[in-house]
Design a protein around this motif. Structure first.
Motif, PDB file in Angstrom:
ATOM      1  N   ALA A 533       0.716  -1.205  -0.044  1.00  0.00           N
ATOM      2  CA  ALA A 533      -0.080   0.055  -0.005  1.00  0.00           C
ATOM      3  C   ALA A 533       1.058   1.230  -0.037  1.00  0.00           C
ATOM      4  O   ALA A 533       2.034   1.356   0.505  1.00  0.00           O
ATOM      5  N   GLY A 534       0.269   2.050  -0.726  1.00  0.00           N
ATOM      6  CA  GLY A 534       1.379   3.528  -0.746  1.00  0.00           C
ATOM      7  C   GLY A 534       0.713   4.467  -1.654  1.00  0.00           C
ATOM      8  O   GLY A 534      -0.547   4.169  -2.114  1.00  0.00           O
ATOM      9  N   THR A 535       1.439   5.428  -1.809  1.00  0.00           N
ATOM     10  CA  THR A 535       0.758   6.712  -2.934  1.00  0.00           C
ATOM     11  C   THR A 535       0.812   5.911  -4.218  1.00  0.00           C
ATOM     12  O   THR A 535       1.524   4.950  -4.538  1.00  0.00           O
ATOM     13  N   ARG A 536      -0.131   6.535  -5.152  1.00  0.00           N
ATOM     14  CA  ARG A 536      -0.083   6.019  -6.543  1.00  0.00           C
ATOM     15  C   ARG A 536       1.338   6.041  -7.175  1.00  0.00           C
ATOM     16  O   ARG A 536       2.006   4.887  -7.520  1.00  0.00           O
ATOM     17  N   ASP A 537       2.140   6.980  -6.994  1.00  0.00           N
ATOM     18  CA  ASP A 537       3.373   7.302  -7.680  1.00  0.00           C
ATOM     19  C   ASP A 537       4.438   6.331  -6.953  1.00  0.00           C
ATOM     20  O   ASP A 537       5.168   5.636  -7.745  1.00  0.00           O
ATOM     21  N   ASP A 538       4.576   6.020  -5.924  1.00  0.00           N
ATOM     22  CA  ASP A 538       5.240   5.054  -4.939  1.00  0.00           C
ATOM     23  C   ASP A 538       4.971   3.644  -5.630  1.00  0.00           C
ATOM     24  O   ASP A 538       5.939   2.857  -5.739  1.00  0.00           O
TER      25      ASP A 538
END
Length: 578
Positions: A533-538
């Motif tokens: 899970a994480g930001t879209r870019d990450d």
């Protein structure tokens, strides 16, 4: 045919390799005599004479893979079905010729047509459950075509050939599969069984009509690579109908672009995509999902806070006992903050839809809790009622979720039943306002769902979900079955509404291109658990888990070209330790 077969590799992974191979064949003259020629084909509807396919012409060479692309209603499926004379009764051929291996398919008698269907020309349809007989075992269905077209073979020979084909399509236990029923397999495996039934007879031409629609990225890749491998091995030509341009870019050598029943452009796939001549082709390419700039992260307290959610499915009672139950969700934790779009991705069976339905209250969790605006909700209290009114869901198939007996205005207005003090005129005004917001004129309010297109039905489903101005919306695969331009329109409507009304959203999808365009954060699920899970870019640029990297590698990547089109690129995924 053997000369062509010997020149093909087992699998073609990139468009450049396919185009190079096609060019070398053309230079030797192997493509001079096409296995299929469609010349000036025109199809009309009954006595009205309205043309749905007009003057369509294209060729398919032996061993070649040709893609036919276009929006829904462009005529691509009707043109393909005309090859085998499978069009529904109102549709008639009014002009043109279809020549397969030197025979005019428009003139052959019924007996010869029956020999060609399946024996020399195979067809894989979009939805395997409508093609596989649910009352027949897999072994019996696979043997049916062999009994019809290979009558000289003994029962033992047919069985051996079937077992060999089941093994080649990746069936773990081919002998057990012979006695299994279609509903016992996943969607991807059912599509493999359909492909096996067609390729058992080693046809000279395979027509594949949207063979991977609604399949996740990994299953789609596996099915398509199996299709390419089997057809290259047997020297089979393929006519592939699809609205998935990245897939067409990866697997086809030439492509035909259709609009409103006419061919507007055709040629080498890489050239057409890189430098499209027609405005319609460019419009198709522009409609593909693309990454937008990241929004500022939201730091407010979550609207919905899911803590350690578990869902168990009980075992089924059988004649000789009860099957063991399964755990569909394993201690899943999700937070969705105000105005945020959190995407949940993963392969089929990963638990995405189960998570969405459990959060929406359509499934009763085995354990864990759900907090709405910081308050734990329970099914019997006022918090639960408040949550259900503020949590709305958009389902994958609007045809199944919209009542066919209710008009559009009734369907959308139904969500206002529990709003106190609204007069009939105020309800109608709100319905008209919401229909306008999703791009439908108020006149559509008098129509029934079957009178609308797929994209219009999905707009109605979105309108029904937002008519109460909810604070939280769950969207479960809302655009998976839509063509590229309609999908782009629906996504634009959804993003506009999300920005203007500020509702939080849990967006469930297997289409990573759509997720890349829409999501703020991404959750990756596998076997009922969150693996990343994480930001879209990450997540897209620096995935930490190997499963995420595998998902990303399965997606063909198209990047802008210098000539106003796109080019196929291999997605580079950074490898990092968790």
């Amino acid at each position: 045919m053997s000369l062509i077969l010997s020149e093909y590799s087992t699998l073609v992974d990139t468009q450049s390799a396919a185009s190079t191979e096609s060019a070398s064949l053309a230079q030797r003259g192997d493509l001079a005599k096409p296995i299929l020629s469609v010349d000036d084909l025109t199809l009309t509807i009954g006595a009205s004479g309205r043309e749905i396919v007009s003057g369509v012409s294209f060729d398919v060479a032996p061993g070649e893979i040709v893609g036919v692309v276009g929006e829904s209603g462009s005529g691509k499926t009707q043109a393909a079905r005309a090859i085998l004379r499978l069009n529904p009764e109102p549709v008639v051929r009014s002009a043109g010729r279809i020549v397969f291996a030197g025979e005019d398919m428009t003139r052959v008698d019924v007996k010869r047509l029956r020999e060609l269907r399946g024996g020399s020309i195979g067809m894989v349809f979009q939805e395997p459950m409508t093609s596989l007989n649910p009352s027949m075992t897999v072994g019996r269905q696979l043997g049916e075509a062999l009994r019809l077209h290979r009558r000289s073979w003994s029962g033992a020979e047919r069985r051996e050939r079937i077992l060999d084909m089941l093994h080649r399509i990746g069936m773990r236990d081919p002998r057990r599969a012979l006695d299994a029923w279609p509903h016992e397999f996943s969607g991807g495996m059912r599509q493999r069984i359909m492909l096996a039934s067609v390729m058992l007879l080693a046809p000279a031409l395979l027509i594949a009509d949207e063979p991977t629609t609604a399949l996740d990225a990994l299953v789609q890749r596996d099915v398509l690579e199996l299709l390419v491998s089997l057809t290259r091995e047997q020297g089979t030509a393929v006519l592939m109908i699809s609205h998935d341009l990245p897939m067409v870019a990866r697997y086809t050598e030439r492509m035909v672009v259709m609009e409103r029943g006419k061919v507007v452009e055709q040629g080498d796939t890489a050239q057409v995509l890189a430098a499209p001549r027609e405005a319609y082709t460019r419009r198709l390419l522009m409609a593909m999902p693309h990454r937008l700039p990241a929004r500022a992260p939201v730091t407010l307290a979550p609207v919905v806070d899911v803590r350690h959610l578990r869902v168990d499915y009980a075992g089924r009672r059988r004649l000789f006992g009860t099957t063991q139950g399964t755990r569909a969700l394993h201690d899943v934790c999700v937070q969705v903050r105000p105005g945020e779009v959190v995407a949940v991705v993963g392969a089929s069976g990963s638990g995405k839809t189960t998570l969405g339905r459990a959060i929406a209250g359509l499934l009763k969790p085995t354990g864990g809790e759900i907090l709405f605006n910081g308050r734990a909700i329970h099914r019997s209290d006022d918090a639960w009622r408040d949550y259900r009114l503020n949590c709305q869901m958009v389902f994958q198939d609007p045809s199944a979720s919209l009542n066919p007996r209710m008009t559009v205005a009734q369907l959308v207005g139904e969500g206002l039943r529990h709003v106190p003090g609204l007069s009939r005129a105020e309800v109608q005004a709100r319905v008209d306002e919401v229909l306008d917001e999703v791009g439908l004129e108020p006149a559509y309010g008098t129509r029934l769902p079957h009178e609308l297109s797929g994209g219009q039905r999905q707009r109605v489903a979105i309108a029904r979900a937002i008519v109460r101005r909810p604070s939280f919306v769950i969207a479960d695969e809302p655009v998976s079955a839509l063509d590229v331009t309609v999908r782009a329109q629906v996504l634009e409507v959804f993003a506009k509404l999300q920005r203007s009304h500020g509702f939080s959203c849990l967006f469930i999808s297997h289409d990573l291109g759509v997720v890349e365009q829409l999501a703020d954060r991404v959750i990756v699920m596998r076997d009922g658990a969150i693996v990343e899970a994480g930001t879209r870019d990450d997540v897209f640029d620096s995935p930490r888990h190997e499963y995420t990297r595998e998902l990303l590698r399965a997606i063909p990547m198209l990047t802008p070209s210098d000539q106003g089109g796109v080019m196929l690129r291999q997605r580079t995924v950074a490898t990092q330790t968790e």
